[in-house]
Scaffold this active site. Structure first.
Site, short mmCIF file in Angstrom:
data_model
loop_
_atom_site.label_atom_id
_atom_site.label_comp_id
_atom_site.label_asym_id
_atom_site.label_seq_id
_atom_site.Cartn_x
_atom_site.Cartn_y
_atom_site.Cartn_z
N ASN A 84 0.82 -1.22 0.00
CA ASN A 84 0.00 0.00 0.00
C ASN A 84 0.85 1.26 0.00
O ASN A 84 0.42 2.31 -0.47
CB ASN A 84 -0.91 0.00 1.23
CG ASN A 84 -1.62 1.32 1.46
OD1 ASN A 84 -2.46 1.72 0.67
ND2 ASN A 84 -1.26 2.02 2.54
N ARG B 254 -8.39 5.43 1.55
CA ARG B 254 -7.65 4.72 0.50
C ARG B 254 -6.64 5.58 -0.26
O ARG B 254 -5.75 5.03 -0.91
CB ARG B 254 -8.63 4.09 -0.47
CG ARG B 254 -9.36 2.91 0.17
CD ARG B 254 -10.49 2.43 -0.67
NE ARG B 254 -11.10 1.21 -0.13
CZ ARG B 254 -12.36 0.87 -0.33
NH1 ARG B 254 -13.15 1.65 -1.06
NH2 ARG B 254 -12.84 -0.24 0.17
N ASP C 204 1.78 6.96 0.37
CA ASP C 204 0.75 6.12 -0.24
C ASP C 204 0.99 5.92 -1.73
O ASP C 204 0.99 6.88 -2.51
CB ASP C 204 -0.63 6.76 -0.01
CG ASP C 204 -1.74 5.74 0.00
OD1 ASP C 204 -1.74 4.90 0.92
OD2 ASP C 204 -2.59 5.76 -0.91
N ARG D 142 -0.51 -12.50 2.79
CA ARG D 142 -1.34 -11.59 3.59
C ARG D 142 -1.13 -10.21 2.98
O ARG D 142 0.01 -9.77 2.84
CB ARG D 142 -0.87 -11.57 5.05
CG ARG D 142 -1.54 -10.46 5.87
CD ARG D 142 -0.83 -10.26 7.21
NE ARG D 142 -1.50 -9.28 8.06
CZ ARG D 142 -1.13 -7.99 8.18
NH1 ARG D 142 -0.10 -7.52 7.49
NH2 ARG D 142 -1.78 -7.18 8.99
N ASP E 110 -1.14 -6.64 3.61
CA ASP E 110 -1.14 -5.65 4.69
C ASP E 110 -1.93 -4.42 4.25
O ASP E 110 -1.88 -4.01 3.09
CB ASP E 110 0.31 -5.26 5.00
CG ASP E 110 0.41 -4.19 6.06
OD1 ASP E 110 0.06 -4.48 7.22
OD2 ASP E 110 0.80 -3.06 5.73
N HIS F 53 -6.81 0.05 2.99
CA HIS F 53 -6.30 1.34 2.51
C HIS F 53 -5.99 1.32 1.01
O HIS F 53 -5.40 2.25 0.48
CB HIS F 53 -5.07 1.73 3.33
CG HIS F 53 -5.40 1.85 4.79
ND1 HIS F 53 -6.02 2.95 5.32
CD2 HIS F 53 -5.26 0.97 5.81
CE1 HIS F 53 -6.23 2.76 6.61
NE2 HIS F 53 -5.78 1.56 6.93
N GLU G 84 -5.81 -7.90 5.00
CA GLU G 84 -6.01 -7.26 6.30
C GLU G 84 -7.02 -6.12 6.15
O GLU G 84 -6.70 -5.05 5.66
CB GLU G 84 -4.69 -6.70 6.85
CG GLU G 84 -4.86 -6.13 8.26
CD GLU G 84 -3.89 -5.01 8.61
OE1 GLU G 84 -3.87 -4.63 9.79
OE2 GLU G 84 -3.18 -4.50 7.71
N ASN H 163 -3.26 -11.02 16.96
CA ASN H 163 -2.23 -10.92 15.93
C ASN H 163 -1.12 -9.99 16.40
O ASN H 163 -1.17 -9.48 17.52
CB ASN H 163 -2.83 -10.49 14.58
CG ASN H 163 -3.08 -8.99 14.48
OD1 ASN H 163 -3.14 -8.28 15.48
ND2 ASN H 163 -3.23 -8.50 13.26
N ARG I 206 -5.48 -19.17 12.12
CA ARG I 206 -4.06 -18.80 12.26
C ARG I 206 -3.71 -18.70 13.74
O ARG I 206 -4.41 -18.04 14.51
CB ARG I 206 -3.80 -17.45 11.58
CG ARG I 206 -2.36 -16.97 11.69
CD ARG I 206 -2.17 -15.61 11.02
NE ARG I 206 -2.94 -14.56 11.69
CZ ARG I 206 -3.20 -13.37 11.14
NH1 ARG I 206 -2.81 -13.09 9.92
NH2 ARG I 206 -3.90 -12.47 11.83
#
Length: 508
Positions: free
Chosen positions: A115, A170, A179, A207, A209, A213, A245, A310, A349
């Site tokens: 991201n 986002r 970003d 995964r 992350d 976003h 996520e 987590n 998990r």
């Protein structure tokens, strides 16, 4: 032919939800901040023989080196380049780990930070894990390369401060992190090249992350560029497993369901709610868990990646708040993980952590930044003690008997229905998984003594919470199931582990 084609299309569409674990393995473990050399050994000596399906590894790419505070865990969430070069090891060590783990049927899932790059306020230089030059001020990341054109500054040059505005969440900066403009094909290609390098090495999935976003369509555009998995270990045409996520506790503009097309999502409500129930906060009781899963407003089971804690929320970051159970709350934590691994909902998990000195001031742990056990910034080896626990401040919850044996329980009962529910209207509950496994909990302040229908065939079973089945004998409690499927259970409210679990493979 039409039928075959249809099947192959369905297979292709559904592939990103499949973790590609070997022979009915049903749980993965996050070996947070472990070195690649230690993970390779752990796959061979422990994870494979104990039935673990795979490992989520920390971000393997080059990241910024932060010295104030000294080498925090979160520096690994500030990329500098896509070179495989971090305090966990270099590319050769990473390749060795992936090969050795795959060769014993344990998959590797990479935590992909795509991201953003590092924080905007960092100084320019080569203080990165591979020595690559970067200048956040003018958005220069020469090892990729990225320049200012490839960031979202033209859309938003500030921080996210309103989570009810999806555009802001986002396009703006998460905690000051620069970003990336994932709507640009160049950026998508650079990200996909990084992920394809990992796929070609042999990883099984990712995964993603900070997926909340990123725009779901931008993620899809990246995923569409990804290679199939390496046919040395995976069947022809296999697609990478994707879990995103997305922190969606309700009440925000962005919903986890927006991401289902790309893969599974992390169900953060799961650990937050289960922690509240096990802690008996807000009048919650274990008897209310009868309709656990979708009945509690969670995402559909085939879209859920679930966990008790987590790496973020075990230290107060991310989502969940004070109810999250961790290894610091060992007795309740083992119950919560036991319940998760026994219950059919979601793909599970398990967490594996490291110890640090906590320092609470005004309810906040001011030491929540502390990185892995290290000598002057060099991550310490995971040593194994004679009693199979870990040394050097590695907690290794996945090696705790109660957790490791429940991973095996989940494998044994895989595909079996949730059945034979019993509760006392309070915090004593039990259920079976078809005729393959049975578990009973006492989280009340008084003893449990009840004869319950287990659904299991008659015989003597070894309780895998208090002990192990070794050479046909049991080192823990034995449970006798009668010809009617019933067994008597007694669990003191002061027991170290106030739950009992038996399954087909623990029959003596």
């Amino acid at each position: 032919m039409k039928f075959v084609l249809l099947l192959s299309l369905i297979g292709f569409c559904w592939a990103q939800y499949d973790p590609h674990t070997a022979d009915g393995r049903t749980a993965i473990v996050h070996l947070f901040e472990w070195r690649w050399a230690d993970i390779a050994k752990e796959c061979e000596r422990y994870l494979a023989p104990k039935g673990f399906g795979g490992v989520q590894v920390s971000p393997p790419n080059e990241n910024i080196i932060i010295n104030n505070p000294s080498r925090p865990w979160w520096e690994r969430y500030q990329p500098i380049s896509y070179k495989i070069c971090s305090r966990s090891g270099n590319e050769n060590e990473f390749k060795d780990m992936v090969t050795r783990c795959n060769n014993v049927g344990v998959r590797i899932y990479v935590d992909a930070v795509i991201n953003h790059m590092c924080g905007s306020g960092n100084s320019a230089g080569t203080h990165s894990t591979c020595g690559s030059y970067f200048n956040p001020n003018n958005r220069e990341f020469s090892a990729v390369p990225y320049s200012a054109w490839y960031f979202n500054d033209n859309k938003c040059n500030g921080e996210i401060n309103n989570y009810n505005d999806a555009n802001q969440v986002r396009n703006c900066r998460l905690s000051g992190l620069l970003d990336l403009a994932l709507d640009k094909d160049y950026v998508r290609t650079k990200v996909a090249d990084y992920m394809n390098n990992l796929i070609d090495i042999g990883v099984a999935g990712f995964r993603l992350d900070a997926a909340k976003h990123m725009w779901p369509g931008d993620i899809k555009a990246v995923l569409d560029k990804l290679h199939n998995l390496n046919t040395k270990w995976f069947s022809q045409g296999s697609r990478p497993f994707i879990f995103q996520e997305v922190i969606d506790l309700g009440g925000e503009a962005i919903k986890g369901s927006e991401y289902f097309g790309n893969g599974r999502v992390t169900e953060f409500k799961y650990g937050a709610k289960l922690g509240t129930v096990i802690r008996k906060w807000n009048g919650e009781k274990m008897s209310y868990l009868k309709n656990w899963g979708e009945g509690w407003g969670f995402v559909p089971t085939d879209r859920a990646l679930v966990f008790v804690d987590n790496h973020d929320n075990q230290r107060g970051h991310g989502a969940g708040g004070a109810s999250i159970l961790t290894f610091w709350d060992a007795r309740m934590y083992k119950m919560a993980v036991g319940f998760m691994l026994a219950h059919p909902y979601g793909f599970t998990r398990v967490m594996s952590s490291y110890r640090r000195t906590r320092n609470f001031q005004n309810g906040k742990d001011v030491n929540d930044w502390i990185g892995p056990p290290n000598n002057n910034g060099v991550t310490k080896e995971v040593t194994i003690n004679p009693d199979t626990t870990c040394g050097n401040d590695w907690v290794c919850e996945h090696r705790w008997r109660q957790i490791r044996n429940m991973v095996a329980f989940r494998n044994v009962v895989n595909g079996q229905p949730f059945a034979n529910w019993w509760d006392n209207g309070s915090n004593q509950v039990a259920f079976s998984r078809g005729n393959r496994g049975f578990i009973v909990f006492n989280n009340d302040d008084w003893a449990l003594s009840s004869t319950l229908q287990t659904g299991l065939p008659a015989g003597t079973y070894c309780d895998v919470i208090s002990g192990d089945k070794v050479n046909g004998n049991c080192t823990g409690l034995k449970v006798n199931v009668g010809s009617d499927g019933k067994a008597h259970f007694s669990i003191s409210n002061s027991a170290e582990d106030p739950f009992i679990a038996i399954h087909a493979d623990s029959k003596l």
